[in-house]
Design a protein around this motif. Structure first.
Motif, PDB file in Angstrom:
ATOM      1  N   LYS A  33       2.121   1.764  -3.493  1.00  0.00           N
ATOM      2  CA  LYS A  33       1.033   2.169  -4.399  1.00  0.00           C
ATOM      3  C   LYS A  33       0.653   3.628  -4.161  1.00  0.00           C
ATOM      4  N   ALA A  34       0.690   4.036  -2.890  1.00  0.00           N
ATOM      5  CA  ALA A  34       0.348   5.426  -2.564  1.00  0.00           C
ATOM      6  C   ALA A  34       1.315   6.408  -3.225  1.00  0.00           C
ATOM      7  N   LYS A  35       2.522   5.932  -3.554  1.00  0.00           N
ATOM      8  CA  LYS A  35       3.472   6.817  -4.222  1.00  0.00           C
ATOM      9  C   LYS A  35       3.472   6.634  -5.735  1.00  0.00           C
ATOM     10  N   ASP A  87       0.832  -1.207   0.000  1.00  0.00           N
ATOM     11  CA  ASP A  87       0.000   0.000   0.000  1.00  0.00           C
ATOM     12  C   ASP A  87       0.866   1.255   0.000  1.00  0.00           C
ATOM     13  N   ASP A  88       1.970   1.216   0.734  1.00  0.00           N
ATOM     14  CA  ASP A  88       2.861   2.385   0.751  1.00  0.00           C
ATOM     15  C   ASP A  88       3.422   2.682  -0.637  1.00  0.00           C
TER      16      ASP A  88
END
Ligand SMILES: [Zn+2]
Ligand SMILES: [Zn+2]
Length: 462
Positions: free
Chosen positions: A298-300, A295-296
């Motif tokens: 993907k958030a970037k 998720d980290d």
């Protein structure tokens, strides 16, 4: 060309020869499902996936089992303090206000989804530790009967001084413990290397997960589950057993001790360990706030496949240093690869035997994926016909797992689109036999149709 692998047990590269020449048995120590899996752990599973694919590339049938630890893994650490601390699942349950089973279910679902997004091929079976409690109790009973187990205040322990090969994997002898281990030594243990097989539930509280046993209510030790599940699913001796390098010293050494003490047979022929993922050249840890998850990333703005490409940039036995810049460079490279493929208009051709040879030279030599990636780029730079390049790249992608065939530029003939449209109407009206007939017609023309919610997608078959 034969597959050669580095065996941690002999500390040598060896030619891989499975017990049964047609069926390889492979066990990977999977995640403890009390939290999101980090990109460090995923590196290990990606390494397992590359091996799995390389074996399939060599035309082996592979029975791959991966465990999901949902009980008994304590907060101490994976090395000298493995018997110390709280149960990670129980602690997460307390913190999140859920039951231990709810915690496990939630993080297993997340892990399965993450694995799919990274193109990790699904193992033959995922085994949950709580579903093998009887096998674990049986294993402890055997060890007790054979004189390897003893009871102290907080549980049943394995006496490492009774097992003559203790230390064969770790180099650690009974009585020794890893230097610098912050072990609060349990004074009742006979040797510092002894480890818990079964732990008793605390007297003053009730655990979410505990079971009756011949020794009283309790739960299995962390090492025990992998031996029990590996042997239950794959037999007393398996070809391959994998994990992160942090598992080698204690966890895997203990698995060997308890399995071989119980059966009198060799437990694993080839042990393989994946190196760590570092972050900014330092340790990855939850306390440093750099234990990134999918998720980290993907958030970037990165995709799981960008990460997969990044993993391929180092040999599995070398540390790989994660930085956001390095991931960005992988993203650019993968995009360039996809763009190159979509620029190819000719898709029919022959495998380039030259490049297949170079590719195999890399992959089959202890999974040298960085080399294999550079062979791929070398191929792209040649003036071979586009169709040959496409066929060869897709052949390589059996091991890379980068969805290359989805990017090949090709046009779908209008009559195929018309067929699929007609089929879609039949499907919507529930006329399945006609829909199936058209599907077969489309497949006969070298395309496949994928049903989506309210439409369809056509893809070329390679
Ligand atoms: Zn294991
Ligand atoms: Zn394990």
């Amino acid at each position: 060309m034969e597959l050669e692998l580095y065996n941690s047990l002999t500390r040598k590269i060896e030619e891989f020869a499975p017990i049964n020449p047609n069926l390889v048995t492979m066990y990977t120590c999977g995640p403890t499902v009390y939290n999101y899996v980090t990109i460090g752990n995923y590196r290990t599973y990606n390494f397992a996936d590359i091996l799995y694919r390389a074996l399939q590339y060599k035309k082996y049938d592979v029975k791959h089992v991966m465990n999901l630890t949902d009980v008994g893994h304590l907060t101490g650490d994976n090395e000298g303090d493995a018997d110390v601390g709280e149960d990670r699942l129980e602690k997460a349950a307390e913190k999140e206000g859920k039951s231990a089973t709810e915690i496990a279910d939630f993080y297993i679902e997340d892990f399965l989804e993450g694995s799919r997004s990274l193109n990790l091929l699904k193992p033959y079976k995922f085994t949950r530790a709580t579903e093998y409690i009887q096998q674990q109790i049986d294993l402890v009973r055997t060890l007790e009967r054979e004189g390897y187990a003893y009871k102290i205040t907080d549980g049943i322990y394995f006496d490492t001084s009774k097992f003559k090969d203790y230390g064969v994997l770790s180099g650690l002898r009974p009585g020794e413990i890893k230097e610098g281990a912050r072990v609060a030594i349990n004074k009742e243990k006979k040797n510092p290397t002894d480890f818990a097989l079964w732990k008793f539930s605390p007297k003053d509280s009730t655990r979410w997960q505990e079971w009756d046993s011949p020794w009283g209510k309790g739960f299995p030790g962390w090492h025990l589950e992998c031996s029990a599940m590996c042997m239950a699913e794959l037999g007393e001796t398996v070809d391959l057993h994998l994990g992160g390098e942090d598992l080698k010293m204690i966890h895997h050494q203990n698995e060997i001790a308890q399995s071989e003490a119980a059966t009198g047979k060799k437990f694993v022929n080839y042990w393989m360990h994946g190196a760590f993922l570092k972050v900014d050249n330092g340790r990855m840890s939850k306390s440093l706030g750099n234990a990134y998850t999918l998720d980290d990333i993907k958030a970037k703005g990165f995709t799981p496949l960008d990460l997969r490409y990044f993993y391929l940039s180092a040999h599995y036995r070398s540390a790989l240093n994660f930085t956001w810049e390095a991931l960005a460079a992988s993203q650019v490279a993968l995009k360039r690869l996809h763009n190159t493929l979509s620029g190819y208009k000719e898709v029919g051709g022959n495998l380039s035997s030259d490049f297949v040879y170079k590719f195999e030279e890399a992959v089959l030599n202890d999974l040298n994926m960085p080399k294999a990636v550079s062979v791929m780029w070398d191929l792209i730079k040649t003036d071979l016909p586009e169709g040959d390049k496409v066929q060869t790249l897709i052949h390589f992608d059996q091991v890379f797992g980068l969805d290359l065939q989805d990017y090949v530029g090709y046009e779908i003939p209008q009559d195929i689109i018309d067929l699929a449209t007609t089929r879609e109407q039949y499907r919507k009206s529930g006329i399945w036999d006609k829909a199936d007939m058209i599907r077969r017609q489309i497949e006969g023309r070298g395309f496949e149709v994928e049903d989506q919610m309210n439409s369809f997608k056509l893809k070329k078959r390679f």
